[in-house]
Structure formats: structure tokens, C-alpha cells
Design a protein around this motif. Structure first.
Motif, short mmCIF file in Angstrom:
data_model
loop_
_atom_site.label_atom_id
_atom_site.label_comp_id
_atom_site.label_asym_id
_atom_site.label_seq_id
_atom_site.Cartn_x
_atom_site.Cartn_y
_atom_site.Cartn_z
N CYS A 29 0.85 -1.19 0.00
CA CYS A 29 0.00 0.00 0.00
C CYS A 29 0.88 1.25 0.00
N ARG A 30 0.48 2.22 -0.78
CA ARG A 30 1.24 3.47 -0.88
C ARG A 30 0.79 4.43 0.21
N LEU A 31 1.77 4.97 0.95
CA LEU A 31 1.48 6.00 1.93
C LEU A 31 1.12 7.27 1.18
N ALA A 32 -0.08 7.78 1.39
CA ALA A 32 -0.54 8.97 0.69
C ALA A 32 -0.29 10.23 1.50
N ARG A 33 -0.57 10.18 2.81
CA ARG A 33 -0.39 11.33 3.69
C ARG A 33 -0.05 10.85 5.09
N ARG A 34 0.68 11.70 5.79
CA ARG A 34 0.99 11.42 7.20
C ARG A 34 0.87 12.70 7.99
N TYR A 35 0.18 12.60 9.12
CA TYR A 35 0.03 13.69 10.06
C TYR A 35 0.45 13.18 11.43
N ASP A 36 0.41 14.03 12.44
CA ASP A 36 0.80 13.61 13.78
C ASP A 36 -0.14 12.57 14.38
N ASP A 37 -1.39 12.55 13.90
CA ASP A 37 -2.40 11.68 14.51
C ASP A 37 -2.99 10.63 13.57
#
Length: 132
Positions: A29-37
Motif C-alpha cells: 500500500c502506498r502512503l498517501a499522507r501522514r500527520y501527527d495523529d
């Protein structure tokens, strides 16, 4: 029938972001976005969002009533995903098996378990009319 201009969205809990990213990337699976939560993935063409919420992780997961996954329409894709899961040493909750053997709804399936105890089912029906 699903149209190509739609993407299914699923939000699930995770207990730690780094291990979640590692698991889902190993699954392909491709990581699309990452945030702190939270982290968002392209999960076989759909959107899975893993929200950091360790207090909501199932301590003792069971297949029913809660799991999610992919039903493949091509056996080759099912086989490739299974081979990839084995190669990447992803943790199985249930090893590959055949369900409803000899019946019209017979299908091949296996379950993986992610780091937050979310269960993922991957399956392939020999008779595609049984997909829905």
C-alpha cells in the motif's frame, strides 16, 4: 456496480504510526499522507486511514463481526498478494484456506493482522457471481 470515479473510505484505529506505516507499505500500500495523529494509504485503490488511538485497539480480535479487505476478481492477483505477504513475513491471523468447499460460494481466503489488531481478509471466489 462500482464506477471508477469512486473510492471507498475506511477509518480504523492504530496504536503507533511508524509500525502501521511499515506494515501497510510491506503489504504494497502506498502512503498517501501522514500527520501527527493519522496516516492515509492507497489500499488496493481505496482509502484506508489509520487514526492514532491506542485506547480503541481490540485486545483480543476476532474475525467476526469486524474485518475488512479485498475480494479479488482475478485469481492471479489473489495469489500474488498471498505470495507477497509470505515473502514480507506479514503476520497471518488465519492461514490460507478454502471456505464453503463444494458450494457455489466456495472461495479461497486468508487473514492478516496489522500491528493494531485490525484484521484484513483477502479472498477470491471461483464463481464471480458470488462476489456480492
Amino acid at each position: 456496480m462500482r464506477e471508477t470515479n469512486k473510492v471507498f473510505h475506511l477509518a480504523i484505529p492504530c496504536k503507533e504510526l511508524d509500525e502501521t506505516v511499515t506494515f501497510y507499505e510491506k503489504l504494497g500500500c502506498r502512503l498517501a499522507r501522514r500527520y501527527d495523529d493519522r496516516v492515509t494509504f492507497d489500499f488496493f485503490g481505496d482509502q484506508v486511514v489509520c487514526h492514532l488511538s491506542p485506547e480503541n485497539v481490540d485486545r483480543e480480535p476476532t474475525m467476526y463481526p469486524r474485518h475488512f479487505g479485498v475480494t479479488f476478481l482475478e485469481k492471479e492477483e489473489y495469489d500474488q498478494t498471498l505470495e507477497y505477504a509470505i515473502k514480507e513475513e506479514l503476520p497471518f491471523f488465519k492461514k490460507p484456506m478454502v471456505r464453503f468447499k463444494g458450494k457455489q460460494e466456495e472461495h479461497m481466503t486468508f487473514f492478516l493482522i496489522d500491528p493494531a489488531n485490525n484484521l484484513l481478509e483477502f479472498k477470491y471466489y471461483h464463481d464471480t457471481s458470488m462476489v456480492y
